[in-house]
Design an enzyme around this catalytic site. Structure first.
Site, PDB file in Angstrom:
ATOM      1  N   GLU A   5      -6.864  -6.819  -1.036  1.00 17.19           N
ATOM      2  CA  GLU A   5      -7.431  -6.915   0.384  1.00 17.19           C
ATOM      3  C   GLU A   5      -9.055  -6.375   0.059  1.00 17.19           C
ATOM      4  O   GLU A   5      -9.274  -5.155  -0.181  1.00 17.19           O
ATOM      5  CB  GLU A   5      -6.761  -5.789   1.101  1.00 17.19           C
ATOM      6  CG  GLU A   5      -5.684  -6.236   1.735  1.00 17.19           C
ATOM      7  CD  GLU A   5      -4.989  -5.325   2.693  1.00 17.19           C
ATOM      8  OE1 GLU A   5      -5.684  -4.517   3.496  1.00 17.19           O
ATOM      9  OE2 GLU A   5      -3.933  -5.514   2.945  1.00 17.19           O
ATOM     10  N   GLU A  40       0.933  -1.232   0.016  1.00 18.56           N
ATOM     11  CA  GLU A  40      -0.125   0.043  -0.147  1.00 18.56           C
ATOM     12  C   GLU A  40       0.765   1.242   0.004  1.00 18.56           C
ATOM     13  O   GLU A  40       0.308   2.219   0.550  1.00 18.56           O
ATOM     14  CB  GLU A  40      -0.913   0.003   1.250  1.00 18.56           C
ATOM     15  CG  GLU A  40      -1.968  -0.923   1.125  1.00 18.56           C
ATOM     16  CD  GLU A  40      -3.190  -0.726   2.347  1.00 18.56           C
ATOM     17  OE1 GLU A  40      -2.735  -0.130   3.128  1.00 18.56           O
ATOM     18  OE2 GLU A  40      -4.391  -1.401   2.051  1.00 18.56           O
TER      19      GLU A  40
END
Ligand SMILES: *[C@@H]1O[C@H](CO)[C@@H](O)[C@H](O)[C@H]1NC(C)=O
Ligand SMILES: *[C@@H]1O[C@H](CO)[C@@H](O)[C@H](O)[C@H]1NC(C)=O
Ligand SMILES: *[C@@H]1O[C@H](CO)[C@@H](O)[C@H](O)[C@H]1NC(C)=O
Ligand SMILES: *[C@@H]1O[C@H](CO)[C@@H](O)[C@H](O)[C@H]1NC(C)=O
Ligand SMILES: *[C@@H]1O[C@H](CO)[C@@H](O)[C@H](O)[C@H]1NC(C)=O
Ligand SMILES: CC(=O)N[C@H]1CO[C@H](CO)[C@@H](O)[C@@H]1O
Length: 821
Positions: free
Chosen positions: A246, A177
């Site tokens: 995710e 991320e």
């Protein structure tokens, strides 16, 4: 015998064959075939090795192809170049358990994990190295990151666990991320991500590398999406398949916060929509959340429970209907894998957010009908048939004709778990306690620590995060005739201590922690000083270090100051700045140094006058393990804040005295409309966690004989309310439309009674059903009693033939039932 042996040998040879994992713009390919891959996150240190086989097996039965995990650097390398891969940290054993179950693995090495894990998975010693900046082109950082990443890859290679070696790992991840926080790192951030890509490539793992949330991921890194919804995600390269690494099945909890819930309908909707729009790889974050044992919770203020409202609950039990409803979705998606990954795609837009997507191959077609409108159902006409698609749902028709699945129509039972007292104890609710005080004399009265400095230090710098606790102590002298002696003065402390206790001359004058969502605060209290030497002792406590954000490693922890004492005496005002005083430091508490939590620890415990509401107190009790296999929890109601151990195993921090605010919970939860972490909250005005979090895995317990519970209570509490309990299914519910079949089951225990049953348009949820405005005149409860009571499971065919045909003004009829286990 000979043929069997031949067969076994054939299997053993074939299992070491390399699997070729690659990809094109449509999907990940395995041995040249495009695949629909459903994956679920299970973090190995958040459960026990004894739980892993069952969790992974349930994942497989739930329709998963793969299990995904991060690797937790700070757990594995707590001290530089000293490694721990034992017990819960046995990564290789975890990967082999996945392999034994016949599933694939996705290894997110990071080594930045975020994950609501302490410090995002980074070791604090790394932060304390000279000139260190994380996650950028900083030589010292890059060297350490490469060292750890290489070591993990080497370990995994040695065990032949990459698919290229015949192992289960089909994908590996570097960084994590980074795209979300990259801006503040400027050009260095861009250079860093290129370096990460090159470094990862050079490790030659033989499977593709992914970089999630990284729009500029250099080829051949695959950039992937994380979030509550990813249907609009477009990869940065036409040759990268649409992958969702995710998909948040729920949300995490914070001390003082409420319990978040993401509805089953909405999780299913987000996944079905992702596949409708060309997605082919989906990973649930989390599939099993588990527990932040010991000091592993991130934060600050992340709770010990990491249940995450996931399909498998904290204890590893099925969270129904989420588990079952997603399993049905996975089965449908797998059944159309070929069409989804090879079919030509066409779409029809019906307006008002309704659309159809048709996947077509020579063999046949599969359809998705999506309705993204939050309020109104859609009626879709397709090839001469008419289909109702409820608001905020997706219907899947594997043959473009018959509805096999709709995300909003749940045909899996809802299971409500209940807690039962510990039947192994004669008087289940009363434990016999002994206690002892935490010895603090050296600090409170002498202000004497291990080192002194004339400045206030960040807590991480002093403790290396070897403990939650750090004493900051100083002395203030007043002359006998000083006009301020005995007068009320004010002590002001600017603090980023997650929790701060303030003592003056041996007496506690108060404690404080940050308000929800904030990092810093000012502690201010009146205090009186005596003539001569006064000792100010501040105990700063961390509750998980920050795990997210650009440069999160430098977010302060501890007492950063300034610290002032001020007094007014007539016209005279004095302000003393203590920030550059001589401060004495001590990491940790005596009881921890002396390991009072160990069962065999020799120390004086008293059974006399067990105190209540006493700060900094140790408590100990013995108990018998609850019988059976049901998960064990300890209810720590009545306590303030502290840490609990069972037979020397740290089961995590507790904080039941931190009550969430009264407002913001929804009596009814509407799955329609985009989910966010403040939607569908429960538990207003209650401790964030009472039972939920204090999971005592069975492997921590002695089935025979005594077990020991030790508590270190900081704030003061009443241990007499503490009790061990088990959790099991208490009742099961269904709420389904006619023409469906639903199975009710009490987990191998007979159904004892039907508490509620209505066929028509009943209202409410499991546990609070009510009759609606139309209802069958037949005695629905009697019919169900006959079919279900006394049985471990029963299958109910919801039809008008059986239950009658009440007039519900043309609306579809539903059966709602609540059965007691
Ligand atoms: C990591 O660094 C140590 C020296 O601190 C070195 O001995 C070791 O070989 C390095 N490991 C790898 C995998 O590079
Ligand atoms: C919960 O999990 C435990 C341990 O795997 C098992 O014994 C028990 O039957 C499960 N209970 C339910 C309701 O699934
Ligand atoms: C899919 O599209 C290709 C290219 O337009 C076409 O040649 C092929 O016939 C199509 N297949 C089907 C089953 O429609
Ligand atoms: C101390 O805290 C107060 C109140 O939050 C704030 O106004 C002040 O700027 C802080 N001082 C320092 C030096 O951080
Ligand atoms: C402990 O403190 C609480 C809150 O201040 C109070 O309500 C309770 O009565 C006290 N209990 C005992 C046993 O002193
Ligand atoms: C990547 C992403 O979609 N992040 C979002 C996840 O959800 C949180 C909470 O709703 C948002 O703030 C993020 O933007």
């Amino acid at each position: 015998m000979v043929s069997l042996r031949f067969l076994l040998c054939f299997l053993c040879v074939s299992s070491v064959y390399a699997t070729i994992v690659s990809h094109d713009g449509r999907a990940i390919t395995i041995d040249g075939h495009r695949r629909v891959l459903l994956s679920g996150s299970i973090h190995y240190p958040r459960s026990t090795p004894e739980m892993w086989p069952d969790l992974i097996k349930k994942g497989k039965e739930g329709g998963l192809d793969a299990i995904e995990t991060y690797v937790f650097w700070n757990a594995h390398e707590p001290t530089r170049r000293q490694y721990d891969f034992s017990g819960k940290l046995d990564l290789i054993r975890f990967l082999k358990t996945i392999q034994d179950e016949g599933l694939y693995a996705v290894l997110r090495i990071g080594p930045y994990a975020c994950a609501e894990w302490n410090y995002g998975g980074f070791p604090v010693w790394l932060h304390n190295m000279p000139g260190m900046v994380f996650r950028t082109t900083n030589k010292a950082y890059m060297d350490e990151m490469q060292n750890f990443t290489t070591m993990i890859v080497d370990m995994v290679k040695k065990e032949k666990l990459f698919a290229s070696q015949g192992g289960p790992i089909i994908l590996a991840q570097i960084e994590n991320e980074y795209g979300n926080v990259m801006g503040p790192y400027g050009e260095s951030g861009k250079a860093y991500i290129k370096w990460c890509a090159n470094m990862a490539q050079s490790l030659d793992v033989g499977v593709p590398w992914i970089m999630c949330q990284q729009n500029d991921a250099p080829q051949p890194m695959l950039n992937t999406c994380n979030g509550f919804y990813c249907d609009n995600f477009v990869p940065n390269n036409p040759n990268t398949p649409k992958m969702w690494t995710e998909n948040w099945t729920g949300w995490f909890k914070q001390w003082g916060g409420k319990n978040p819930h993401r509805t089953t309908e909405d999780v299913a909707f987000s996944v079905a929509r992702f596949f409708q729009r060309g997605g082919t790889f989906n990973n649930y974050y989390m599939y099993h959340g588990g527990t932040n044992f010991d000091r592993t919770a991130g934060g600050p203020y992340i709770t010990t429970s990491y249940d995450y409202d996931a399909p498998l609950d904290e204890y590893g039990n099925l969270s129904q209907p989420k588990y079952g409803h997603l399993k049905q979705l996975h089965d449908v998606l797998h059944s159309i894998e070929k069409t989804l990954t090879y079919g030509n795609i066409s779409t029809i837009d019906f307006g008002n957010s309704a659309s159809a997507t048709i996947y077509k191959t020579e063999e046949g077609s599969s359809c998705f009908f999506g309705n993204g409108n939050e309020n109104s159902d859609a009626t879709i006409s397709f090839q001469g048939e008419s289909y109702v698609v409820p608001a905020w749902s997706v219907t899947i028709l594997p043959d473009c004709k018959n509805e096999a699945y709709n995300t909003a129509k749940i045909t899996t039972q809802t299971s409500m778990m209940v807690k039962k007292p510990n039947e192994a104890e004669d008087t289940p609710s009363t434990l016999k306690w002994s206690w002892r005080p935490e010895n603090m004399d050296n600090f409170l009265l002498k202000g004497k620590g291990e080192s002194t400095q004339t400045q206030l230090f960040d807590q991480k710098v002093v403790t290396n995060d070897q403990s939650d606790y750090l004493w900051y102590m100083t002395t203030v002298k007043f002359k006998k005739r000083d006009p301020f002696v005995g007068k009320t003065m004010s002590l002001r402390i600017n603090s980023t201590a997650h929790v701060l206790y303030v003592f003056v001359n041996g007496n506690i004058i108060g404690y404080q922690h940050a308000e929800n969502g904030k990092f810093n605060y000012v502690f201010e209290k009146d205090v009186k000083f005596k003539s001569g030497r006064n000792v100010i002792a501040l105990l700063s406590i961390t509750v998980g270090l920050a795990n997210y954000g650009a440069f999160f490693e430098s977010k302060p922890a501890g007492i950063t100051g300034p610290i002032f004492i001020t007094g007014i005496n007539g016209d005279e005002t004095i302000v003393k700045d203590l920030s550059a005083h001589k401060w004495s430091y001590k990491t940790g508490l005596n009881g921890f140094d002396n390991q009072l939590f160990r069962t065999e620890a020799m120390s004086k415990w008293s059974v006399e006058n067990v105190p209540f509401n006493r700060t900094m107190t140790w408590y100990k009790a013995t108990f018998k393990s609850p019988l059976g296999n049901d998960p064990v929890v300890v209810d720590l109601m009545g306590l303030g804040k502290g840490t609990a151990w069972v037979n020397g195993n740290n089961i995590g921090r507790y904080w039941p005295s931190f009550i969430s605010s009264e407002n913001g919970c929804d009596a009814k939860c509407n799955y329609r409309g985009a989910y966010h972490a403040e939607k569908c909250l429960t538990n207003c005005g209650e401790p964030t966690q009472r039972w939920y979090m204090y999971h005592v895995p069975r492997s921590f317990l002695n089935a025979e004989g005594d077990n020991t519970l030790v508590l270190f209570e900081e704030m003061g509490g009443n241990p007499s309310l503490v009790s061990f309990q088990t959790t099991r299914v208490g009742s099961v519910c269904a709420n389904v439309y006619e023409k469906t079949i639903i199975e009710l089951s009490c987990d191998r225990k007979p159904i004892s009674a039907i508490k509620f049953a209505s066929f028509g348009n009943p209202d409410g949820n499991c546990g609070s059903f009510e009759k609606g405005t139309c209802e069958s005149s037949k005695n629905t409860a009697d019919i169900l009693t006959q079919e279900c009571v006394g049985k471990e499971k029963c299958s109910i065919d919801v039809s008008t033939e059986k239950f009658g045909a009440p007039d519900c003004s043309g609306a579809p009829r539903r059966l709602a039932v609540e059965a007691i286990c």
